[in-house]
Design an enzyme around this catalytic site. Sequence first.
Site, PDB file in Angstrom:
ATOM      1  CE  LYS A 282      16.075 -14.286   9.103  1.00 24.29           C
ATOM      2  NZ  LYS A 282      16.574 -15.588   8.744  1.00 24.29           N
TER       3      LYS A 282
ATOM      4  CE  LYS B 288      19.725 -14.798   7.699  1.00 25.78           C
ATOM      5  NZ  LYS B 288      19.674 -16.249   7.561  1.00 25.78           N
TER       6      LYS B 288
END
Length: 331
Positions: free
Chosen positions: A254, A201
């Site tokens: 992400k 992330k």
Amino acid sequence: MRDAMFNLISRPRRNRKSAAIRRLVRETTVTPSDLILPMFVMEGDDAKEEIPSMPDCFRFGVKAAVREAREIFDLGIPAVALFPKIDDSRKDSMATESTNPDGLLQRCIQELKIAVPELVVITDVAMDPYSSDGHDGIVENGEIVNDKTLQVLASMSVAQAKAGADIVAPSDMMDGRIGFIRKALDESGYTQVSILAYSAKYASSFYGPFRDALDSAPQGGDKKTYQMDTANVREAEREILLDVAEGADMVMVKPALPYLDVIARVRRITNLPLAAYNVSGEYSMIKAAAQMGWIDEDAIVQEVMTSIKRAGADMILTYFAKSVAAALNRP
Ligand code: PBG
């Protein structure tokens, strides 16, 4: 004779000469089963509030969320990922509200599992929606402390599992959290609750509209000491391998579209299911351009979904899930 001027050995255009042939040779397909709908939930049973920076995306009261979930499950979408908007009065530095068995998120999980038991309910594990500091971990003297935060994340995960979550999804990026949460879940008897790790992330600027939706922006500083540097890809492999070793059932990259190279790279180093999160900023950019009449929204969204799958993702978290599924279901 048309087009017989040269004896070309290869004419790749033959495989594109009709829609049926193109379907036959297509390498990547997107189906509603690949999609996970992120949903924002708020107090107020039947409330439904559009998020200003995310047109056509709403915060739902618990009853309204249940109705929406039933609808999207009927469209073939197997899962939702829940994000609660917590009232400021309930936020504190330790995210105490996150373990309240009668708290908003816990009630929403319970209602969803009663109303649509087959729907997969995924919950977010991170302190930010509950934290008065707006950070994913505990803040001490301006620093995000790792190991103390793990205790909070573990309690939060157990509270979500107890309410009925099928999958807990730590999005906090603290070191060692997957192993720590796995142990806590197992010790509480939740050996069947899965972990979807937000492994790679990034500290991305594409999360802006999401932070508006939850009013969860950091009160000070940024998230760069825990979320990944946007310039790195070898480090994504390291994070993925650690989470796999600690017991993750599924892993995630992400954001999605600006990180297709990362998806493709980590696809090669794990056989676990790989998720990609098409985040709020990716959504809002498309919506804004479409509202200006500059692009064809449906066609662009279809292309984006296909690209994320082509890069190697098995599943896509996307605020477009409902419209994509509806379009795929059209005869
Ligand atoms: C918080 C969290 C964020 C998102 C999902 N979980 C925001 C952040 O890290 O600041 C972003 C999702 C999106 O932008 O759609 N732990």
